[in-house]
Enzyme design. Sequence first.
Site, short mmCIF file in Angstrom:
data_model
loop_
_atom_site.label_atom_id
_atom_site.label_comp_id
_atom_site.label_asym_id
_atom_site.label_seq_id
_atom_site.Cartn_x
_atom_site.Cartn_y
_atom_site.Cartn_z
N HIS A 147 0.91 -0.73 -0.02
CA HIS A 147 0.00 -0.14 -0.21
C HIS A 147 0.71 1.16 0.15
O HIS A 147 1.95 1.39 0.64
CB HIS A 147 -0.93 -0.04 1.19
CG HIS A 147 -0.38 -0.21 2.32
ND1 HIS A 147 0.08 1.83 2.96
CD2 HIS A 147 0.18 -1.02 3.46
CE1 HIS A 147 0.62 0.71 3.84
NE2 HIS A 147 1.04 -0.61 4.09
N HIS A 156 13.03 -2.10 -11.71
CA HIS A 156 12.62 -3.01 -12.19
C HIS A 156 12.31 -3.71 -10.86
O HIS A 156 12.91 -3.57 -9.93
CB HIS A 156 13.53 -3.35 -12.76
CG HIS A 156 13.44 -4.99 -12.95
ND1 HIS A 156 14.55 -5.79 -13.48
CD2 HIS A 156 12.39 -5.40 -12.95
CE1 HIS A 156 13.67 -6.80 -13.91
NE2 HIS A 156 12.43 -6.99 -12.99
#
Length: 217
Positions: A147, A156
């Site tokens: 979150h 990446h």
Amino acid sequence: MSPGNEHPHQVSCQLLLIGGGGHALVVAEAALLSDWVLCGVHDDADAPSVCNMFGLPRRGTISALLSGPAPATDGVRWHLALGNLQIRARLADRLAGDAATILHPRASVAPSARVAAGVFVGAMAVVHTAASLGPHAIINTSAVVEHECVVGANTHVAPGAVLGGNVRVGAHTLIGLGARLAPGIAVGDGCVVGAGAVVVRDVPDGTRVRGVPARPF
Ligand code: JB3
């Protein structure tokens, strides 16, 4: 996803893959499962794996896209389907507009997450509530972005890596296979976090860290 974000299941759009190796195989399959129509590949190899596997034409090379005048993409949607972060950054600068976002149908992307153009989210990856993914970020297989995390452009997050709640990662950074970032940690631009590292302190721009707990090397 919030208003203005791309819908993950656009029907029958033509998609050009930039890159034809291992990452392109994964992107191509996710794209086909999401109803994209693949129209070709740019890669330096004469016989790229993704062309062989999916019967796609090679339309040009990456070297050509990187040199000379900026290439026209003529409205065709394209996706950076290669892993090299330096090459990805250079291509993103040169290929304006129309980058396609590819979300594997078995990824879980929260409706409240913000997903920029050109992002790839792989199978079984989770992008949780109110997380934000910058342009061309890769959230690879089974990675977890918790979150309110912020992942920068062209970063990446490798397979199996986990970003705890409220983690911030800058642009052009590699979070290695299975690395763990503690909640609230900040990792800068252009960093490398080694595979399996456990990051419990902030990492400044341009720093490489590895180990448990992670230290610069
Ligand atoms: O670990 C996972 C799950 N995926 C990896 C992925 C993120 O990165 C995968 O295992 C590979 O390590 C890598 O996949 P990628 O990028 O598909 O691999 P590779 O075959 O090395 O590169 C694909 C294509 O990128 C090449 O055929 C080249 O066309 C192009 N390329 C890569 N580096 C480059 C360069 N082209 C130019 N011109 N210059 C480069 O330095």
